[in-house]
Design an enzyme around this catalytic site. Structure first.
Site, PDB file in Angstrom:
ATOM      1  N   PRO A 127      68.210  52.261  -5.580  1.00 11.73           N
ATOM      2  CA  PRO A 127      67.333  51.143  -5.941  1.00 11.73           C
ATOM      3  C   PRO A 127      66.055  51.145  -5.088  1.00 11.73           C
ATOM      4  O   PRO A 127      65.019  50.662  -5.526  1.00 11.73           O
ATOM      5  CB  PRO A 127      68.191  49.907  -5.633  1.00 11.73           C
ATOM      6  N   PRO A 180      94.364  93.634  28.926  1.00 11.68           N
ATOM      7  CA  PRO A 180      95.721  93.214  29.246  1.00 11.68           C
ATOM      8  C   PRO A 180      96.276  92.085  28.376  1.00 11.68           C
ATOM      9  O   PRO A 180      97.448  91.763  28.497  1.00 11.68           O
ATOM     10  CB  PRO A 180      95.585  92.743  30.697  1.00 11.68           C
ATOM     11  N   LYS A 200     105.020 100.781  21.214  1.00 11.92           N
ATOM     12  CA  LYS A 200     106.382 101.050  21.562  1.00 11.92           C
ATOM     13  C   LYS A 200     106.881  99.960  22.498  1.00 11.92           C
ATOM     14  O   LYS A 200     106.155  99.590  23.407  1.00 11.92           O
ATOM     15  CB  LYS A 200     106.488 102.375  22.317  1.00 11.92           C
ATOM     16  N   ILE A 217      95.380 104.914  31.423  1.00 19.36           N
ATOM     17  CA  ILE A 217      96.271 104.530  32.526  1.00 19.36           C
ATOM     18  C   ILE A 217      97.640 104.227  31.927  1.00 19.36           C
ATOM     19  O   ILE A 217      97.805 103.232  31.217  1.00 19.36           O
ATOM     20  CB  ILE A 217      95.704 103.327  33.313  1.00 19.36           C
ATOM     21  N   ALA A 276      96.115  96.633  33.180  1.00 21.04           N
ATOM     22  CA  ALA A 276      96.971  95.511  33.588  1.00 21.04           C
ATOM     23  C   ALA A 276      96.832  95.208  35.070  1.00 21.04           C
ATOM     24  O   ALA A 276      96.807  94.042  35.476  1.00 21.04           O
ATOM     25  CB  ALA A 276      98.412  95.819  33.239  1.00 21.04           C
ATOM     26  N   ASP A 328      99.899  99.050  19.177  1.00 21.00           N
ATOM     27  CA  ASP A 328     101.265  98.966  19.693  1.00 21.00           C
ATOM     28  C   ASP A 328     101.568  97.552  20.153  1.00 21.00           C
ATOM     29  O   ASP A 328     100.735  96.651  19.987  1.00 21.00           O
ATOM     30  CB  ASP A 328     101.540 100.038  20.748  1.00 21.00           C
ATOM     31  N   MET A 381     105.593  99.091  34.303  1.00 26.49           N
ATOM     32  CA  MET A 381     106.925  99.333  33.743  1.00 26.49           C
ATOM     33  C   MET A 381     107.982  99.304  34.851  1.00 26.49           C
ATOM     34  O   MET A 381     108.906 100.124  34.866  1.00 26.49           O
ATOM     35  CB  MET A 381     106.968 100.684  33.001  1.00 26.49           C
TER      36      MET A 381
END
Ligand code: SAH
Length: 460
Positions: free
Chosen positions: A43, A225, A270, A306, A332, A248, A383
């Site tokens: 309006p 990592p 793995k 590594i 890591a 992996d 590991m």
């Protein structure tokens, strides 16, 4: 995803904007970037909207909105100051099945407006799903700075040659490599520099020698990592070019998300004692896929060189003449030590640092214990969890104090990071009484004592 991003073709469509104040004006201006037909109903009309009407850009109906105004429109935006009017427009639109946006009322919207980077025909849209438009705009400005203004011209060049390239470069993966060469190499740079003709000439040249288009290649990439933002720029760029990704179990979902969406993703192991594909098969698969003309991304946790068997993989590629690149990643040891507040070297504690694998072979660990038991050094064991009590025992036998500090870091750099500290004498019991989720890294040395003081990650 609550909002699904789509690009709406508004060519020859009819859009209705209810309201004619500042907000409505901004929406109308946005819509007019397309070739849609815009009608404004209100309006009271502000002078900017009035001017658009006078310039014949829009149709203007000066009246209060009514239900009967709606049929015939493909999209409705309600941008009035009045909540009642807005929700009335929203209800009516819904009854007529017309997509509706009500400015600043996400609960009444079928769709919301993203922050837009316009490099037509390339459009980038950023949305925070209504949670924070300011955040979306900040992100937009970051992206703006990454996308050259002439990106649209580059897309136009690709469009111009699309059919010709399709007819002369086969098969499809080869074509993708061709386009990647064009769109991110020196041809693209010429377009960005405004040298359109030179760019076209170079593209024509390249087309005449399509046999020189690169064959497939392999990118052996260290994915770091865990935390996705620890990837390098190069890793990210190459990950986004891969036709096929071999990864992996150390590679997180977050990182896989950053690869090309339509890339084939192949899990190749793995986990401990679950080698889903033997290493020699992985080596050969990389070579075979590249020979098919594919860009193969081999994603590995940490750094490929590594304890990553990266050397074996590129040896095969080298022997078979397959081109490749290796991209280092944060290993890591570095990632976990940093995020645990354990400096790997320190003037007062440790002048050297040795990375070893604690992987058991026939239940024994064959390491140079005399050397590892010497003072003023840090030992990082990859590991090493399963053989940890064996390792601690051997170090004590070779002269280390029973009180010598040990840390076990679970899933370092991620939100599941956990740091356990103890000594050569106590660590075995500590880990037996904890639930630990792999991967884990072991750090041995007096630097571990600094963890208490320097544990910045958990104190953030
Ligand atoms: N190439 C990798 C190492 C692969 S060997 C790298 O450079 O990091 C696998 C071992 O790495 C695991 O058993 C564990 O000891 C260690 N590791 C990898 N990521 C880790 C993480 N986020 N936290 C703790 N340990 C990790």
């Amino acid at each position: 995803m609550d909002y699904f991003p789509l690009f709406f073709n508004l060519k020859q469509r009819r859009c209705l904007v209810v309201g004619a104040g500042d907000t409505a004006f901004r929406k109308v201006t946005l819509l007019l970037k397309t070739s849609t037909h815009v009608t404004v109903i209100a309006p009271k009309i502000n002078t900017d909207v009035q001017a658009l009407f006078q310039q014949q850009h829009i149709e203007l109906i000066e009246k209060v909105f009514e239900d009967t105004d709606l049929p015939g429109y493909d999209l409705v935006i309600s941008a009035t100051q009045c909540k009642q009017t807005n929700s009335h427009v929203a209800n009516c639109a819904r009854q007529h099945n017309i997509p509706i946006n009500v400015v600043d009322s996400p609960e009444l919207c079928d769709f919301i407006f993203p922050a837009i980077i316009d490099r037509s025909p390339v459009i980038v849209a950023v949305s925070s799903g209504g949670a924070s438009p300011v955040l979306a705009r900040l992100l937009r400005s970051k992206i703006e700075s990454m996308i050259a203004p002439a990106y649209g011209q580059l897309a136009a060049l690709a469009d111009k040659y699309r059919q010709k390239v399709k007819a002369s470069v086969h098969p499809a993966p080869q074509r993708r490599i061709f386009w990647e060469q064009v769109l991110q190499g020196s041809i693209a740079e010429k377009v960005f520099a405004g040298r359109q003709q030179d760019a076209e000439q170079q593209l024509e040249e390249l087309l005449k020698h399509t046999d020189t288009v690169q064959s497939g290649e392999v990118y052996l990439i260290g994915a770091g990592p865990g935390a996705a933002d620890l990837l390098t720029f190069r890793a990210l760029r190459l990950m986004q070019q891969g036709d096929v990704i071999l990864y992996d179990n150390l590679v997180s979902e977050d990182i896989l998300e950053l690869t090309r969406r339509d890339a084939d993703k192949i899990y190749v192991g793995k986990k401990r004692s679950d080698h889903s594909l033997p290493q020699t098969s992985i080596n050969q698969l990389l070579a075979d896929l590249a020979r098919q003309g594919k860009r193969v991304v081999r994603l590995k946790g940490g750094d490929p060189f590594i304890f990553g068997r990266g050397g074996e993989e590129i040896e095969t590629l080298m022997q078979q003449g397959i081109p490749f690149q290796v991209v280092p990643g944060i290993t890591a040891a570095s990632g976990c030590a940093t995020y645990a507040g354990i400096p790997l070297t320190h003037r007062d504690h440790s002048q050297s640092c040795t990375f070893v694998t604690g992987h058991l072979k026939d239940d024994t660990i064959n390491l140079n214990w005399e050397q590892l038991a010497r003072p003023n050094q840090t030992i990082v064991i990859y590991m090493g969890l399963v053989g940890l009590s064996n390792i601690c025992q051997s170090l004590i036998e070779h002269g280390c104090a029973e009180t010598h500090p040990v840390a076990v870091i679970q899933q370092g750099t991620t939100h599941n990071q956990k740091v356990l500290t103890g000594t050569l004498a106590t660590m075995s019991d500590i880990i037996n009484n904890e639930t630990i989720s792999p991967p884990t890294l072991v750090i041995i040395g007096t630097v571990v004592n600094l963890h208490q003081q320097l544990d910045w990650f958990n104190k953030q």
